[in-house]
Every structure is written in structure tokens, then in C-alpha cells.
Scaffold this active site. Structure first.
Site, PDB file in Angstrom:
ATOM      1  N   ASP A  13      -5.838   8.412  10.378  1.00  0.00           N
ATOM      2  CA  ASP A  13      -4.590   7.855  10.788  1.00  0.00           C
ATOM      3  C   ASP A  13      -4.449   8.340  12.009  1.00  0.00           C
ATOM      4  OD1 ASP A  13      -3.646   6.248   8.508  1.00  0.00           O
ATOM      5  OD2 ASP A  13      -3.926   8.318   7.578  1.00  0.00           O
ATOM      6  N   GLU A  18       0.758  -1.165   0.289  1.00  0.00           N
ATOM      7  CA  GLU A  18      -0.006  -0.044  -0.221  1.00  0.00           C
ATOM      8  C   GLU A  18       1.027   1.121  -0.065  1.00  0.00           C
ATOM      9  OE1 GLU A  18      -2.824  -0.053   3.105  1.00  0.00           O
ATOM     10  OE2 GLU A  18      -3.738  -1.824   2.457  1.00  0.00           O
TER      11      GLU A  18
END
Length: 267
Positions: A60, A49
Site C-alpha cells: 500500500d 473490500e
């Protein structure tokens, strides 16, 4: 044509949980991010990724937020992310490369252009973290036209109606959020994870990849039989952040070899 189905067919035939590490493009700098990805592939990663740096990566935790911020400080753009894909393919990287980012990046550039650029460079799929499934049909159609999988996220808090919306649209695999919260390395898997994965498995035959909180070989072993892949992100960024520049690549390679089972060292 996406490389993702073939990759999961191979790992399933080998009766193992695939490993798909994450790296923010442009962190700690552009050339290093390329070298780190190539080291992870050499260590046995089944797919990668590639994080698209973004100013407000709300899903995140602090580790990836910091990596994204530092990448943006270097001036990394979406065009640089596409260049990274092109470079990796030119260097012989054959595993799936999946771009992970947020809606605004694609909207600012124009979805058709951004997705076509990714496909032409050699990407296999997109994860757009803040794209709701019920608002994704146009993006999904563009991805299908250009041979990319649009990867959807499902969380333990997703009810059956939301999961149904995801599985009827999904291709490639489903990104299963392993914890309630943001990204970040954790000591143990969430207790609710097996039940959540069983609920998803009852609704789809697509591969299930678990991210958020995966950091140890024992985590990956615990996923065997209930998930198809493990996604490791913050733990890798932590290693890069803590390592002297001359040791970054070696330490990340060694860590990924432990995660894949090629090395018996402890992490």
C-alpha cells in the site's frame, strides 16, 4: 456460500463494470467506517473490500498506510474487523464483503480460527496480499471448507508460469494490479493494462477486477469490455482525510455515485 459469483453474473448481464470500493475498518474510527461502507453500498457499490489494519502494509501507498496506522492507533483488531462484517450484515448490507489484509494477521490468530470467524460473521472472501500462490494451498483449503473465496493478485510483471499457478487455484475473481507499484490514485490507466488483462483472460473465465490507481469514472469506463470490476481505494481514503467530519459520509456517497454513473458530476 459466497455472494461473489451472483454479483458478477448480475453486472455482466447488465453489461457494466462492477464497482468494489475499499475502506479500512476503524478509519477514521470504527463507527465512521461502518457508516462509510453503508453509504457506498447505498450509492451503488457492488461489493466492498474491508481493509484489515496492519503495521507493515507493504503493497500500500502512503494513503492507505496512514489509514491503517490511524486505525491501529484506535486499537482496531481483527476481532473488530469481524464485528464490522457482522454489523453490516445485521444492518441489511447484502453485497459481497471481502477482507483484505496480510499473512501475519492470520498466522498470529491461527488460520482456521480467523477464517472461520470471518465466514460466520458473513464475509465472502479473503485477499491476503503477501500470500504467494504456491504457498497458499492450506489457506485455500480452509477457505473452501468455510465457503469463502480466496482471491489472488496478479500483476503486469507476473509471467505466464505465475499466472498459471494463480488461475488453477483462484475462485471468486482475480485481483488485477493495474500498475507496477503501490496503491494510490493516479490520473490515467497504465498503457500496459489492456495487454495484461488480455493475457489473463486467455487463461481464465473468472471475473477480472482491477485495482491500484483507479480513481475516476473515465477509468471505469475504459475498463468496460476488458475487465469485470474496478476497485477504488486510495481515492476514497483521500476524500475522508480531506473532509470535515460532518461532511465525510455525504462526500464519499456523492463520489461513489459518480463512479457508478448514478451522478453526472465531475470527480
Amino acid at each position: 456460500m459466497s455472494r461473489i459469483p451472483e454479483t458478477f453474473a448480475r453486472s455482466r448481464a447488465e453489461r457494466r463494470t462492477a464497482l468494489m470500493p475499499f475502506m479500512t475498518v476503524g478509519y477514521p474510527d470504527f463507527e465512521s467506517s461502518i457508516a462509510l461502507v453503508e453509504a457506498m453500498v447505498a450509492a451503488g457499490a457492488d461489493g466492498i473490500e474491508l481493509g484489515i489494519p496492519f503495521s507493515d502494509p507493504l503493497a500500500d501507498g502512503p494513503t492507505i498506510q496512514k489509514a491503517s496506522y490511524k486505525s491501529l492507533q484506535h486499537g482496531t483488531t481483527y476481532a473488530n474487523v469481524v464485528d464490522a462484517v457482522r454489523r453490516l450484515r445485521a444492518d441489511g448490507v447484502e453485497v459481497p464483503l471481502i477482507l483484505m489484509g496480510y499473512c501475519n494477521t492470520f498466522l498470529a490468530l491461527g488460520e482456521e480460527r480467523a477464517i472461520l470467524d470471518a465466514a460466520n460473521a458473513g464475509a465472502d472472501g479473503l485477499i491476503i496480499v503477501d500470500l504467494p500462490p504456491e504457498e497458499s494451498d492450506e489457506t485455500r483449503a480452509i477457505c473452501r471448507r468455510h465457503g469463502l473465496d480466496l482471491i489472488y493478485l496478479a500483476a503486469p510483471t507476473s509471467d505466464d508460469a505465475r499466472i498459471d499457478e494463480i488461475v488453477k487455484r483462484a475462485s471468486g475473481f482475480i485481483y488485477c494490479v493495474g500498475v507496477v507499484g503501490v496503491t494510490g490514485a493516479r490520473d490515467r490507466l497504465a498503457e500496459e493494462l489492456p495487454g495484461f488483462l488480455a493475457r489473463l483472460r486467455s487463461k481464465t473465465d473468472l471475473p477480472l477486477a482491477v485495482g491500484f490507481g483507479i480513481s475516476k469514472r473515465e477509468h471505469i469506463e475504459a475498463l468496460h469490455g476488458i475487465a469485470d470490476a474496478a476497485i477504488v481505494a486510495s481515492a476514497i481514503i483521500d476524500i475522508v482525510e480531506a473532509s470535515p467530519e460532518a461532511e465525510r459520509i455525504g462526500r464519499v456517497r456523492d463520489y461513489v455515485e459518480v463512479l457508478t454513473g448514478r451522478s453526472e458530476a465531475n470527480v
